[in-house]
Write an enzyme that holds these catalytic residues in place. Structure first.
Site: not given
Ligand code: PLP
Length: 425
Positions: A68-69, A183, A337
């Site tokens: 996601g990042t 999410q 956290c």
């Molecule tokens: N965006 C949201 C809303 C998230 O909750 C997260 C991870 O918790 C990410 C992006 C990042 O995703 P990833 O861990 O797959 O890089």
């Protein structure tokens, strides 16, 4: 250990592992022309077609990323680099909500800091949902923003944002609109074309798929600049040898979600009310009250996310988290956290809550593997822990407990890892 921290990550579904295994063992680069390569290419293309179809996109609109990042960063940098007007005397503006995940907020903060653009943060109401009228007003400003971005569902509260309405207003004005759906995918129905956004980021490990892979959807015809340069794979947007087994795993996790979503959503709603009822019963006739930070209207909240404020001066989230961990329950405090930092959750602060509320709230999130027994036992553990906390400690002892909690976090193997420093999963 009962795992009620699915918004951080979820365990791999054994059926996903079974689907991936042959591809881990077979080898074969989809770019190779020999038969091993052709088999890998077929699996890669199938994974792309299945995933795109479930998310309501065309396969050519889908790019696999490392998560996601990366999907969010590629959209932010890639779109901005194409859309920016370098001749403008003033930096262009980008709109974002105040509750974005660091995967969106940080790249934009960086570009703002180096003077490449100006960011405008749009507020949320105290139910965690962004104010549509503010977006409409900002989108229509004389000096149009070049990009707007708002997450589909919040990681801490589960609040679902009115993305289709914002996207439609942005599209009418010819403004690119990105949404972080990490999410939301695997928890609610997400259809790329129906949402009307320019681009969308999704993950895999929040829905029992493998970590290390994600998806970026980009509406066909959108101009976007690659962030990485290399071998030219994935239409040059995301070069690198394709991780076939991970893509197969992600598409399998999506397929399972698609087949089981009606049952999963129903089960989550049932578990949510059972959890709240058990907790209410356990805390009846005590001095602890709890309140919802998540939106109470089911349609406005992820069905498996609950964020609760424990309204008692001796309920300190940081300490509670450790006691819950020792008692066998994994939940989360929200932002920061993992490092043991005592910073209050910025999401709850953005909703207008005071520091004490933001520091004594707990996020509970179910996965597809959460059972009624888990919910029953965890409500008991939570109530017992809260009561122990407030009964056995005078406020003067609290500082000692907080110190102990921080030392415990910093002695955890994961907190030595720098990437745990200040992010909320
Ligand atoms: N965006 C949201 C809303 C998230 O909750 C997260 C991870 O918790 C990410 C992006 C990042 O995703 P990833 O861990 O797959 O890089």
């Amino acid at each position: 250990m009962i795992d009620l921290d699915a918004n951080a990550t979820t365990p791999l579904d054994p059926r996903v592992l079974d689907a991936m295994k042959p591809h881990f063992l077979a080898g074969g680069n989809p770019e190779s022309r020999h038969s091993l390569g052709r088999l890998a290419r077929k699996a890669w293309n199938d994974a792309r077609e299945i995933s795109a179809s479930i998310l309501g996109a065309h396969p050519d609109e889908l790019t696999f990323t490392s998560g996601g990042t990366e999907a969010n960063n590629t959209a932010i940098f890639g779109l901005i680099n194409r859309l920016q007007h370098p001749t403008d005397s003033e930096p262009n503006t980008v709109l974002l909500s105040t509750i974005e995940h660091p995967a969106i907020a940080e790249p934009l903060a960086h570009l703002h800091k180096i003077g490449k653009l100006k960011t405008i943060h749009l507020p949320v109401q105290n139910n965690g949902i962004t104010s549509l009228s503010c977006w409409l007003e900002q989108l229509k400003k004389d000096r149009k923003p070049i990009l707007a971005t708002c997450m589909l569902a919040n990681n801490e509260t589960g609040a679902i944002q009115p993305i289709d309405e914002i996207a439609s207003a942005a599209a009418d004005l010819g403004i690119a609109f990105h949404t972080d759906a990490v999410q939301a995918v695997g928890r609610i129905d997400v259809n790329f074309h129906n949402l009307g956004v320019t681009s969308l980021a999704a993950g895999s490990h929040k829905m029992h798929g493998p970590p290390g892979i994600g998806i970026l959807l980009i509406k066909s015809g959108t101009r976007i600049e690659p962030v990485m340069h290399g071998g030219g794979q994935q239409r040059k947007l995301r070069p690198g040898t394709p991780p076939v087994a991970l893509a197969v795993g992600l598409s399998k996790a999506l397929e399972l979600w698609d087949q089981e979503k009606t049952d999963r959503i129903l089960q989550w709603s049932r578990l949510k009310s059972q959890f709240l009822n058990h907790l209410l019963a356990e805390l009846a006739n005590t001095s602890i009250n709890f309140h919802m930070n998540s939106p109470e209207t089911p349609d406005l909240c992820l069905p498996q996310t609950l964020n609760l404020w424990f309204d008692h001066p001796l309920f300190v989230g940081e300490v509670a988290l450790i006691q819950l961990d020792l008692a066998g329950l994994a939940v989360s405090l929200g932002s920061a956290c993992a490092s043991g930092s005592n910073q209050p959750s910025p999401i709850l602060k953005a909703m207008g809550f005071h520091d004490t509320r933001a520091k004594s709230s707990i996020r509970i999130s179910f996965s597809a593997m959460t059972s009624e027994q888990d919910v029953f036992e965890s409500a008991k553990i939570l109530a017992k822990t809260a009561l122990n906390l407030i009964n056995s400690h005078e406020s003067s002892d609290m500082e000692i407990l907080i110190g102990k909690a921080r030392r415990r976090f910093s002695s955890q193997p994961h907190s030595q890892n720098q990437d745990q420093s200040d992010n909320s999963p």
